[in-house]
Design a protein around this motif. Structure first.
Motif, mmCIF file in Angstrom:
data_model
loop_
_atom_site.group_PDB
_atom_site.id
_atom_site.type_symbol
_atom_site.label_atom_id
_atom_site.label_comp_id
_atom_site.label_asym_id
_atom_site.label_seq_id
_atom_site.Cartn_x
_atom_site.Cartn_y
_atom_site.Cartn_z
ATOM 1 N N HIS A 20 -77.039 -74.742 102.981
ATOM 2 C CA HIS A 20 -77.336 -75.653 103.996
ATOM 3 C C HIS A 20 -78.926 -76.394 103.295
ATOM 4 O O HIS A 20 -78.883 -77.555 103.417
ATOM 5 C CB HIS A 20 -78.310 -74.719 104.773
ATOM 6 N N PHE A 21 -79.848 -75.683 102.900
ATOM 7 C CA PHE A 21 -81.152 -76.995 102.422
ATOM 8 C C PHE A 21 -80.998 -77.525 101.453
ATOM 9 O O PHE A 21 -82.006 -77.687 100.581
ATOM 10 C CB PHE A 21 -82.472 -75.652 102.151
ATOM 11 N N HIS A 22 -79.690 -76.890 100.103
ATOM 12 C CA HIS A 22 -79.106 -77.445 99.061
ATOM 13 C C HIS A 22 -79.885 -76.603 98.034
ATOM 14 O O HIS A 22 -80.236 -77.404 96.808
ATOM 15 C CB HIS A 22 -79.473 -79.695 99.018
ATOM 16 N N TRP A 23 -80.485 -75.532 97.890
ATOM 17 C CA TRP A 23 -81.376 -75.119 97.071
ATOM 18 C C TRP A 23 -79.953 -74.631 95.607
ATOM 19 O O TRP A 23 -79.621 -73.680 96.686
ATOM 20 C CB TRP A 23 -82.382 -74.683 97.999
ATOM 21 N N ILE A 24 -79.850 -74.686 94.883
ATOM 22 C CA ILE A 24 -78.638 -74.810 93.892
ATOM 23 C C ILE A 24 -78.868 -73.849 92.382
ATOM 24 O O ILE A 24 -78.699 -73.622 91.697
ATOM 25 C CB ILE A 24 -78.098 -75.730 93.733
ATOM 26 N N TYR B 47 -76.462 -61.779 112.056
ATOM 27 C CA TYR B 47 -78.123 -61.849 111.553
ATOM 28 C C TYR B 47 -78.823 -63.039 112.465
ATOM 29 O O TYR B 47 -78.206 -64.378 112.930
ATOM 30 C CB TYR B 47 -78.046 -62.541 110.282
ATOM 31 N N ASP B 48 -79.605 -63.098 112.741
ATOM 32 C CA ASP B 48 -81.073 -64.014 113.206
ATOM 33 C C ASP B 48 -81.703 -64.245 111.758
ATOM 34 O O ASP B 48 -82.182 -63.502 110.705
ATOM 35 C CB ASP B 48 -81.960 -63.293 114.202
ATOM 36 N N ILE B 49 -81.953 -65.642 111.473
ATOM 37 C CA ILE B 49 -82.807 -65.514 110.564
ATOM 38 C C ILE B 49 -84.132 -65.940 110.866
ATOM 39 O O ILE B 49 -84.583 -66.839 111.750
ATOM 40 C CB ILE B 49 -81.953 -67.116 109.590
ATOM 41 N N VAL B 50 -85.355 -65.648 110.774
ATOM 42 C CA VAL B 50 -86.432 -65.780 111.266
ATOM 43 C C VAL B 50 -87.641 -65.696 110.018
ATOM 44 O O VAL B 50 -87.526 -66.051 108.971
ATOM 45 C CB VAL B 50 -87.258 -64.135 111.428
ATOM 46 N N ASN B 51 -88.497 -67.110 110.742
ATOM 47 C CA ASN B 51 -89.407 -67.844 110.068
ATOM 48 C C ASN B 51 -90.532 -67.323 110.181
ATOM 49 O O ASN B 51 -91.167 -67.003 111.258
ATOM 50 C CB ASN B 51 -89.788 -68.862 110.110
ATOM 51 N N PHE B 52 -91.329 -66.193 108.810
ATOM 52 C CA PHE B 52 -92.650 -65.161 108.854
ATOM 53 C C PHE B 52 -93.346 -66.973 109.587
ATOM 54 O O PHE B 52 -93.763 -67.707 107.910
ATOM 55 C CB PHE B 52 -93.106 -64.787 107.823
ATOM 56 N N THR C 43 -78.969 -69.076 113.129
ATOM 57 C CA THR C 43 -78.630 -67.125 113.183
ATOM 58 C C THR C 43 -76.975 -67.831 112.013
ATOM 59 O O THR C 43 -76.149 -68.662 111.469
ATOM 60 C CB THR C 43 -77.616 -67.242 115.021
ATOM 61 N N PHE C 44 -76.710 -66.359 111.890
ATOM 62 C CA PHE C 44 -75.789 -66.856 111.199
ATOM 63 C C PHE C 44 -74.705 -65.722 111.656
ATOM 64 O O PHE C 44 -74.850 -64.495 112.003
ATOM 65 C CB PHE C 44 -76.259 -65.683 109.993
ATOM 66 N N LEU D 29 -73.619 -70.823 110.469
ATOM 67 C CA LEU D 29 -74.301 -71.322 110.132
ATOM 68 C C LEU D 29 -75.205 -72.031 110.901
ATOM 69 O O LEU D 29 -74.651 -73.216 110.840
ATOM 70 C CB LEU D 29 -75.123 -71.518 108.573
ATOM 71 N N SER D 30 -76.206 -71.523 111.831
ATOM 72 C CA SER D 30 -77.278 -72.503 112.921
ATOM 73 C C SER D 30 -78.105 -72.144 112.641
ATOM 74 O O SER D 30 -79.259 -70.816 112.984
ATOM 75 C CB SER D 30 -76.596 -72.110 114.039
ATOM 76 N N ILE D 31 -79.120 -73.722 112.337
ATOM 77 C CA ILE D 31 -80.121 -73.225 111.640
ATOM 78 C C ILE D 31 -81.262 -74.511 112.142
ATOM 79 O O ILE D 31 -80.346 -75.304 112.995
ATOM 80 C CB ILE D 31 -80.734 -73.438 110.763
ATOM 81 N N SER D 32 -82.075 -74.579 112.748
ATOM 82 C CA SER D 32 -83.331 -75.485 113.353
ATOM 83 C C SER D 32 -84.274 -75.635 112.226
ATOM 84 O O SER D 32 -85.163 -74.975 112.218
ATOM 85 C CB SER D 32 -83.887 -74.915 115.009
ATOM 86 N N SER D 33 -84.055 -76.180 111.696
ATOM 87 C CA SER D 33 -84.657 -76.989 110.553
ATOM 88 C C SER D 33 -86.083 -77.789 110.752
ATOM 89 O O SER D 33 -87.201 -76.834 110.085
ATOM 90 C CB SER D 33 -85.028 -78.256 109.172
#
Length: 862
Positions: free
Chosen positions: A208-212, A468-473, A488-489, A499-503
């Motif tokens: 999603h973030f193009h981290w390869i 899954y919930d994706i949590v930002n610390f 969320t995933f 995958l649903s994410i609010s960047s």
């Protein structure tokens, strides 16, 4: 008061909370056992605190509890204790669940080391502080099940012993497939959901973030090895590359382990995203090193069982700020926050842990003899007043699992009691004997809907995939300690919606609003393609420009796409443009020029013909075979009009006529020249009179050369048209951005045979004229015929290499120019001298001038 909380948030954020000597000794000497009365008791083993020697060389077996040790409070695990007490309180207040039966609890701290853990277990099961197996005192209540966690090591230690007695054990730590093996731990049940889709979720986040280009920290055990294998397989499938893999030896929560071995590799790595897999107790030394190095520009991707708050230090900037954490999806349990708010030493006077916390954080007076607070406490003190980095009021995942584990035991007991009442009626006044192992069939089959609507089962084979919930610390400024849900995933969702994410909600580690980049090589922009470096992974590559007439309209394309023949690549090679259809048109500057030249020279030829017709009775016109001259002029006039067939939009008719009419007319012209030269040779080279010479001259035999040569040309053209006639063709390669409509010759052999035949006629005419160039006569044109043929051959010999070296409209223009050049050379060289005499020197075009000239030549030798 404000200064006090500043002190708490700034100076009590150390990884180990140092308490006073009296409170530490109090906790240790009583071994912290908390009980709640009930007919059926659930025993819980929680690592609520740990004791460490200040001097690393201290012998734990000989250590006395004095000022040489310190205590680490694990408040995240204390929340699990509160969750257990809260669940039991709810169950006891529920008239529909376990009627006429009360649940009790027993909480034990898990000390450091396997030996001390098993000793505590023996003491709990025997019902006294004596850790003697099978020698327990009579208990007022029945032990039903044991809760263990959150570390898999603790569950394994305890499970080895409990499995011997078939005692039900429920672990609230992360799901471990090894613990679920029935052959090894047949009495163990895992409350946590499976993490079968965790690796898919992590890789989806990378994509999603193009981290390869990512780094990996994995615990060095069997579970870590399996996770590494699954993660690498999923990464390879989606072309996400591994910058490094660091296997971390499990340290089991010790602060005194060595730092990870490749610090320089991590600091210098171009991977800005690093995945860490393992629980916080196992990788404690790793996080300590990360915080000490202040790697604030890295994005850390963690899993749900991390206790991020325990790693606080004295630095204002937190290296883990901006970390993304995968947490099992769960809803809030109603009233649990209120329960924690109201939990204090007054409500639970037997809980020594709360007394110690109130003494440390709220400055309460403390009596060492009974480990109780007495007075001088802050008014309305509660756990909710503690900073979030010390005690989080949001229910943790482990607490959620403890809550569901208690309910699972309660539902199983309820079913077992109903079964006993229905199928095993006991005599009046006689109590039913309970054995813990009788609970296993009901635990395996238990299935209930939790308060948040989740379907809970303990059989690992029936566990479904979890979301899954994706949590930002968020931990800037230091001490904020917020876990903010940003996405969320769901593995059960369609492929494009897993995958649903609010960047926009994410706070990145660098403090920038832009998404961090983590690539081995910079992206290849449109117009370029990737070329992989030999011996490197697919994520490391160079960028090269697309070849001619090929494009790449996306980023990081492996191959360029060739434009179709009807299109061409733009300058930046990003997209294809349609080619312009073109041909040698009349409105082109080149077409106009050639058209005017053709009409002009043809008109000039017509004018010469008119001059010859008007002066047909003059000696100079009669002297050179009047009929052949007329034939040559008419043919040349038509030859000079041939270029009009080459100009304009080609058609099938024009393509066929171009070469054949051109060949036929030039054949007539050259055969006419040949007939003129032969006539001159016959007239002047044959010196002795005879019947043959007289017959050739009288019968005009040379004139038959024209039809014979023309018939041969017609025969060649017929073969050409029959085998491979010319046709309309498109030339999309010759001129950039254009499709040229041309006439394809059809047969290159036939075309060159046509030119060769014309060349042969020209050479024969040249040699015949060359032989008669010096014959005596006033109007002998042999020299002009020879020179015209020489020029004609030169034009077409020059044409051949130029014809083969040019393409498109230039080729057509060169052929037209050659036709005009060869035709005008014949016209100019042969007829220009005659027109000069006829028009400008008419006195020389008379019999009187000819006689005088002959008489002068005769008298000159004498």
């Amino acid at each position: 008061m404000l200064l006090f909380w500043i002190f708490i948030s700034c100076f009590l954020q150390t990884p180990i909370l140092l308490c006073s000597y009296r409170s530490s000794e109090c906790l240790v000497k009583i071994n912290y056992r908390l009980k709640g009365k009930g007919n059926m008791v659930i025993i819980g083993f929680f690592p609520a605190f740990a004791v460490y020697p200040i001097n690393k060389t201290t012998d734990w077996r000989m250590m006395r509890f004095n000022r040489d040790f310190m205590v680490e409070f694990k408040l995240r695990n204390y929340q699990c204790i509160l969750a257990m007490m809260f669940a039991i309180e709810e169950i006891n207040n529920n008239p529909f669940l376990l009627p006429n039966t009360s649940l009790g609890f027993e909480v034990n701290n898990v000390p450091h080391g396997q030996r001390n853990t098993l000793a505590t277990l023996f003491g709990s099961l025997s019902g006294s502080d004596n850790a003697i197996p099978n020698c327990g005192s009579a208990r007022e209540s029945n032990p039903t099940a044991v809760l263990t966690g959150p570390s898999w090591a603790i569950s394994e230690y305890i499970g080895t012993l409990l499995d011997l007695y078939k005692f039900p054990q429920l672990t609230f730590g992360p799901f471990d497939s090894q613990l679920g093996e029935q052959r090894r731990f047949s009495s163990l049940y895992q409350v946590a959901p499976k993490d079968t889709s965790l690796t898919v979720g992590i890789v989806s986040l990378m994509l999603h973030f193009h981290w390869i280009w990512v780094g990996l920290f994995i615990i060095d055990d069997d579970k870590g090895a399996q996770t590494l294998s699954d993660l690498r397989s999923e990464m390879d499938k989606n072309r996400v590359c591994t910058a490094f893999v660091e296997m971390i030896v499990v340290s089991k929560g010790s602060y005194f382990t060595k730092s990870w071995k490749n610090q320089v590799q991590i600091l210098e790595s171009s991977a800005n995203v690093i995945i860490i897999y393992g629980d916080s107790d196992s990788l404690l030394s790793l996080i300590v090193n990360i915080k000490q190095k202040l790697l604030t520009w890295k994005v850390w991707v963690l899993i749900s069982q991390w206790d991020v708050s325990k790693f606080d230090d004295y630095f204002m900037v937190d290296s883990l700020h901006g970390a993304l954490i995968f947490s099992h999806h769960r809803e809030d349990i109603p009233n649990f926050t209120d329960f924690m708010q109201k939990s204090n030493p007054s409500k639970f006077p037997e809980d020594t842990y709360l007394h110690v916390l109130w003494h440390i954080f709220f400055n309460c007076s403390f009596v060492n003899t009974d480990c109780k607070i007495v007075h001088n406490c802050l008014p309305n003190a509660s756990l909710g007043l503690l900073p979030g980095n010390i005690f989080d009021m949001v229910m943790s995942e482990e607490s959620y699992n403890v809550y569901n584990a208690v309910y699972a035991v309660a539902h199983s007991l309820h079913e077992m009691i109903l079964n006993q009442v229905q199928f095993q009626p006991h005599e009046k006044g006689k109590k039913t004997i309970f054995f813990p192992w009788l609970l296993h069939p009901f635990l395996r089959k238990t299935q209930f809907i939790s308060h948040d609507g989740a379907n809970m089962v303990l059989d690992f084979k029936r566990k479904s995939h979890i979301d899954y919930d994706i949590v930002n610390f968020w931990n800037f400024p230091k001490g904020l300690g917020l876990n903010v849900k940003v996405g969320t995933f769901s593995s059960n969702a369609p492929n494009n919606h897993k995958l649903s994410i609010s960047s926009y909600m994410i706070q990145w580690a660098t403090g920038s609003t832009e998404i961090p980049q983590s690539v081995c090589s910079e992206s290849c922009h449109p117009g370029f393609r990737k070329t992989h470096k030999e011996g490197s992974v697919v994520c490391c590559f160079d960028c090269i420009s697309c070849p001619e007439n090929e494009i790449s309209n996306e980023t990081d394309m492996d191959q360029c796409v060739k434009c179709p023949e009807t299109h061409y690549a733009n300058t930046n090679k990003i997209y294809c443009l349609p080619k312009t259809v073109t041909f040698l048109a009349y409105d082109d500057p080149l077409g106009k020029t050639l058209c005017f030249m053709s009409l002009g020279f043809s008109s000039l030829t017509a004018a010469v013909l008119w001059v010859f017709l008007k002066n047909r009775d003059t000696p100079i016109v009669k002297a050179n075979n009047l009929a052949l001259s007329y034939t040559l002029l008419i043919t040349l006039m038509l030859c000079l009009l041939c270029p009009l067939l080459f100009i304009g939009h080609p058609s099938t008719a024009s393509c066929i006529l171009q070469q054949n009419i051109f060949g036929l007319l030039f054949t007539v012209s050259l055969s006419t020249v040949l007939a003129k030269t032969i006539t001159v040779v016959i007239a002047f080279k044959i010196t002795s009179p005879g019947r043959i010479r007289r017959w050739l001259l009288i019968s005009r035999a040379p004139n038959f050369i024209i039809p014979l040569c023309t018939l041969l040309q017609v025969f060649l053209s017929a073969i050409w048209l029959t085998t491979s006639p010319p046709f309309i063709d498109k030339d999309a390669q010759s001129e950039h951005g254009h499709i040229i409509i041309i006439c394809n010759k059809g047969s290159a052999v036939a075309f060159h045979c046509n030119l060769g035949y014309l060349g042969a006629l020209a050479l024969v005419s040249y040699f015949m004229a060359f032989l008669s160039r010096n014959l005596p006569d006033t109007f002998n044109e042999a020299k002009f015929l020879a020179f015209s043929m020489l020029v004609f051959c030169s034009v077409w010999i020059t044409f051949l290499p130029i014809y083969h070296s040019t393409k498109g409209k230039t080729t057509v223009a060169m052929e037209v120019f050659s036709i005009l050049a060869s035709g005008t050379s014949l016209l100019g060289i042969i007829f220009a001298p005659k027109c000069y005499i006829i028009l400008l020197r008419p006195e020389r075009n008379s019999l009187h001038y000819i006689r005088d000239k002959k008489y002068a030549k005769r008298r000159k030798p004498s």
